[in-house]
Scaffold this motif. Sequence first.
Motif, PDB file in Angstrom:
ATOM      1  N   VAL A   1      48.188 -20.515  17.327  1.00 34.70           N
ATOM      2  CA  VAL A   1      46.919 -20.833  16.671  1.00 34.70           C
ATOM      3  C   VAL A   1      46.220 -21.916  17.483  1.00 34.70           C
ATOM      4  N   PRO A   2      45.011 -21.641  17.965  1.00 31.08           N
ATOM      5  CA  PRO A   2      44.380 -22.589  18.899  1.00 31.08           C
ATOM      6  C   PRO A   2      43.797 -23.850  18.258  1.00 31.08           C
ATOM      7  N   ILE A   3      43.853 -23.989  16.935  1.00 28.89           N
ATOM      8  CA  ILE A   3      43.316 -25.205  16.305  1.00 28.89           C
ATOM      9  C   ILE A   3      44.361 -25.798  15.377  1.00 28.89           C
ATOM     10  N   HIS A   4      44.175 -27.089  15.038  1.00 28.69           N
ATOM     11  CA  HIS A   4      45.098 -27.734  14.103  1.00 28.69           C
ATOM     12  C   HIS A   4      44.475 -27.698  12.710  1.00 28.69           C
ATOM     13  N   GLU A   5      44.989 -26.830  11.856  1.00 28.17           N
ATOM     14  CA  GLU A   5      44.489 -26.766  10.477  1.00 28.17           C
ATOM     15  C   GLU A   5      45.689 -26.495   9.577  1.00 28.17           C
ATOM     16  N   GLU A   6      45.900 -27.406   8.626  1.00 29.53           N
ATOM     17  CA  GLU A   6      47.096 -27.302   7.795  1.00 29.53           C
ATOM     18  C   GLU A   6      47.186 -25.949   7.077  1.00 29.53           C
ATOM     19  N   GLY A   7      48.321 -25.313   7.199  1.00 30.34           N
ATOM     20  CA  GLY A   7      48.572 -24.068   6.474  1.00 30.34           C
ATOM     21  C   GLY A   7      48.091 -22.824   7.211  1.00 30.34           C
ATOM     22  N   LEU A   8      47.265 -22.991   8.236  1.00 27.42           N
ATOM     23  CA  LEU A   8      46.685 -21.812   8.901  1.00 27.42           C
ATOM     24  C   LEU A   8      47.730 -20.992   9.670  1.00 27.42           C
ATOM     25  N   PRO A   9      48.624 -21.626  10.440  1.00 26.84           N
ATOM     26  CA  PRO A   9      49.622 -20.799  11.151  1.00 26.84           C
ATOM     27  C   PRO A   9      50.443 -19.954  10.174  1.00 26.84           C
ATOM     28  N   GLU A  10      50.838 -20.556   9.054  1.00 25.01           N
ATOM     29  CA  GLU A  10      51.647 -19.829   8.065  1.00 25.01           C
ATOM     30  C   GLU A  10      50.840 -18.669   7.466  1.00 25.01           C
ATOM     31  N   LEU A  11      49.562 -18.934   7.169  1.00 29.57           N
ATOM     32  CA  LEU A  11      48.725 -17.899   6.542  1.00 29.57           C
ATOM     33  C   LEU A  11      48.512 -16.726   7.501  1.00 29.57           C
ATOM     34  N   LEU A  12      48.288 -17.046   8.771  1.00 34.30           N
ATOM     35  CA  LEU A  12      48.101 -15.983   9.770  1.00 34.30           C
ATOM     36  C   LEU A  12      49.393 -15.187   9.932  1.00 34.30           C
ATOM     37  N   ALA A  13      50.519 -15.907   9.962  1.00 33.99           N
ATOM     38  CA  ALA A  13      51.810 -15.223  10.159  1.00 33.99           C
ATOM     39  C   ALA A  13      52.117 -14.318   8.960  1.00 33.99           C
ATOM     40  N   ARG A  14      51.851 -14.839   7.763  1.00 30.75           N
ATOM     41  CA  ARG A  14      52.172 -14.078   6.545  1.00 30.75           C
ATOM     42  C   ARG A  14      51.367 -12.793   6.444  1.00 30.75           C
ATOM     43  N   ASN A  15      50.182 -12.803   7.051  1.00 31.30           N
ATOM     44  CA  ASN A  15      49.292 -11.638   6.915  1.00 31.30           C
ATOM     45  C   ASN A  15      49.139 -10.870   8.222  1.00 31.30           C
ATOM     46  N   ARG A  16      50.148 -11.010   9.084  1.00 29.98           N
ATOM     47  CA  ARG A  16      50.063 -10.412  10.426  1.00 29.98           C
ATOM     48  C   ARG A  16      49.714  -8.924  10.359  1.00 29.98           C
ATOM     49  N   ASP A  17      50.267  -8.224   9.359  1.00 31.90           N
ATOM     50  CA  ASP A  17      50.054  -6.769   9.280  1.00 31.90           C
ATOM     51  C   ASP A  17      48.603  -6.405   8.969  1.00 31.90           C
ATOM     52  N   ARG A  18      47.891  -7.316   8.329  1.00 29.98           N
ATOM     53  CA  ARG A  18      46.501  -6.992   7.958  1.00 29.98           C
ATOM     54  C   ARG A  18      45.487  -7.585   8.927  1.00 29.98           C
ATOM     55  N   LEU A  19      45.989  -8.300   9.965  1.00 25.91           N
ATOM     56  CA  LEU A  19      45.077  -8.983  10.885  1.00 25.91           C
ATOM     57  C   LEU A  19      45.195  -8.425  12.289  1.00 25.91           C
ATOM     58  N   SER A  20      44.062  -8.234  12.950  1.00 25.96           N
ATOM     59  CA  SER A  20      44.138  -7.919  14.370  1.00 25.96           C
ATOM     60  C   SER A  20      43.058  -8.712  15.100  1.00 25.96           C
ATOM     61  N   PHE A  21      43.233  -8.833  16.414  1.00 20.24           N
ATOM     62  CA  PHE A  21      42.336  -9.670  17.219  1.00 20.24           C
ATOM     63  C   PHE A  21      41.833  -8.853  18.394  1.00 20.24           C
ATOM     64  N   THR A  22      40.569  -9.008  18.709  1.00 15.50           N
ATOM     65  CA  THR A  22      39.999  -8.187  19.779  1.00 15.50           C
ATOM     66  C   THR A  22      38.891  -8.926  20.523  1.00 15.50           C
ATOM     67  N   LEU A  23      38.601  -8.442  21.716  1.00 16.73           N
ATOM     68  CA  LEU A  23      37.454  -8.937  22.488  1.00 16.73           C
ATOM     69  C   LEU A  23      36.269  -7.989  22.316  1.00 16.73           C
ATOM     70  N   ASP A  24      36.509  -6.844  21.671  1.00 14.95           N
ATOM     71  CA  ASP A  24      35.549  -5.744  21.662  1.00 14.95           C
ATOM     72  C   ASP A  24      34.649  -5.776  20.412  1.00 14.95           C
ATOM     73  N   ALA A  25      33.380  -6.129  20.623  1.00 14.76           N
ATOM     74  CA  ALA A  25      32.449  -6.217  19.491  1.00 14.76           C
ATOM     75  C   ALA A  25      32.235  -4.853  18.839  1.00 14.76           C
ATOM     76  N   ARG A  26      32.191  -3.816  19.667  1.00 18.68           N
ATOM     77  CA  ARG A  26      31.945  -2.462  19.152  1.00 18.68           C
ATOM     78  C   ARG A  26      33.044  -2.047  18.170  1.00 18.68           C
ATOM     79  N   GLU A  27      34.282  -2.336  18.559  1.00 18.76           N
ATOM     80  CA  GLU A  27      35.416  -1.962  17.705  1.00 18.76           C
ATOM     81  C   GLU A  27      35.267  -2.573  16.304  1.00 18.76           C
ATOM     82  N   VAL A  28      34.875  -3.841  16.285  1.00 17.97           N
ATOM     83  CA  VAL A  28      34.740  -4.537  14.991  1.00 17.97           C
ATOM     84  C   VAL A  28      33.569  -3.958  14.213  1.00 17.97           C
TER      85      VAL A  28
END
Length: 446
Positions: A49-76
């Motif tokens: 996680v590129p920023i320091h925010e309490e609870g964010l790493p855990e929240l991202l990890a817990r929801n890994r299956d529902r989250l994806s990351f991309t560079l592609d604006a069209r895809e989104v």
Amino acid sequence: MTEAKAGIGILGAGWVGLVTGACFADLGHDVVIRDVVPGKIDALRAGRVPIHEEGLPELLARNRDRLSFTLDAREVATNADLLFVCVGTPPTYSGDADLSAVWTVLDELPAETQATLVMKSTVPVGTGDKVRAALEARGLGHVAYVSNPEFLAEGSAIRDFMRPDRVVVGAFAEADGLALAALYDGLETEVVLTDVHSAEMIKLASNAFLATRISFINEIANVCEVTGADVEEVARGMGLDRRIGPHFLRAGIGYGGSCFPKDVSALKQLAGNSGYHFQLLNSVIEVNELQKRRVVGKLKKHLGHLAGKRIALLGLAYKAGTDDLREAASIVLAARLLAEGAEVTAWDPVASPRDELRGAALCATPLEAVTGADAAVIVTEWDELRDLAREDVRSAMRNPLLVDGRNLLDPLAVRAAGFAYEGVGRPTSPFSALPETEEPEPRVRG
Ligand code: UGA
């Protein structure tokens, strides 16, 4: 049968985008987060996680299956039902908001976009009109637009999202507003459904009002210093009035961060550009600038000139709970002290400055920073500094002077521990000035 959740696209993986994306994923939505910086997307894909925010790493990890990351604006844009614009709107040299990242996002939307565009970024009033016109000009007139400003404070952003005081939704068509409002159904909060202009203004006015409270209490603190009142007592007494309330009455070193300075100035400019001189906000800004510099005056009061003196800055982030250095008082202070010829040491538990504090020596612990120092300044209210008035700190300093820019410490305890102490708006308490052992003179009746 469970209701199908909306597919959410987030444009911009900064503070707002990451927290918003992680929270919507936690509420059960599929979320795609897009950013233009490859390193950021790589890190997020790898679970960093590129920023320091309490609870964010855990929240991202817990929801890994529902989250994806991309560079592609069209895809989104082609897969989402709702596209949240979470890009930065930093100030330009004129103090106006720089909307170039917003326009880039619009340029990148493919013709097939069907999603509703939702503006989370803080933008000037009237931006919605301009976005709608730009969408029409690009043949995307069918794309609905909703303003949904964020009210997330760094350090408590996840709680602010999940337990908001209110959700503001500004729409051109009521149906679009209602559809977006439904997204927040699970959060038990009041939704303010309104027009786009008012939604945009609610955000700017809220931040400007909070900044005004801070400048107000800082001026009260400054008057306390010359009249003998204690601003902590004053704020406590004021805050119990329900019409005033206790929040945002902490006197200190001035407000910083990426939001208040930018938004106060953006609102002032917005008014000015529309022909209205927003007198009050000029003072709010000026008081805030002067407040950071008062620390230098306090150091000089005790040390005389600062050339050759070693000053430790304890805490560098603009507030505790974040590694954000944007508009932090530490940057102004370090530059001023160095210009006065002082030597500056600096410590922060999470912020790691690069160019911002050039010339200051970064230290690994508060003790290392204060060693040999003529004064230590508490710039950020980190918990690690609450026990600073210790014997090892006192004996490590060349001169035991603590300037507490956040009123973090108890003045009486600090002085009793052998330090000289300067807080904000806390002159020597009249109680502490009373002789401790002397009996009162017997009153002689005439
Ligand atoms: C602020 C708002 O609080 C959020 O609601 C808003 O969404 C956000 O800006 C934004 O526009 O994105 P933030 O800047 O993260 O959030 O932090 P705050 O906790 O509001 O603090 C701002 C500054 O005011 C800090 O430097 C803090 O130290 C200072 N402050 C705050 C005081 O000096 N005294 C106070 O009583 C409160």
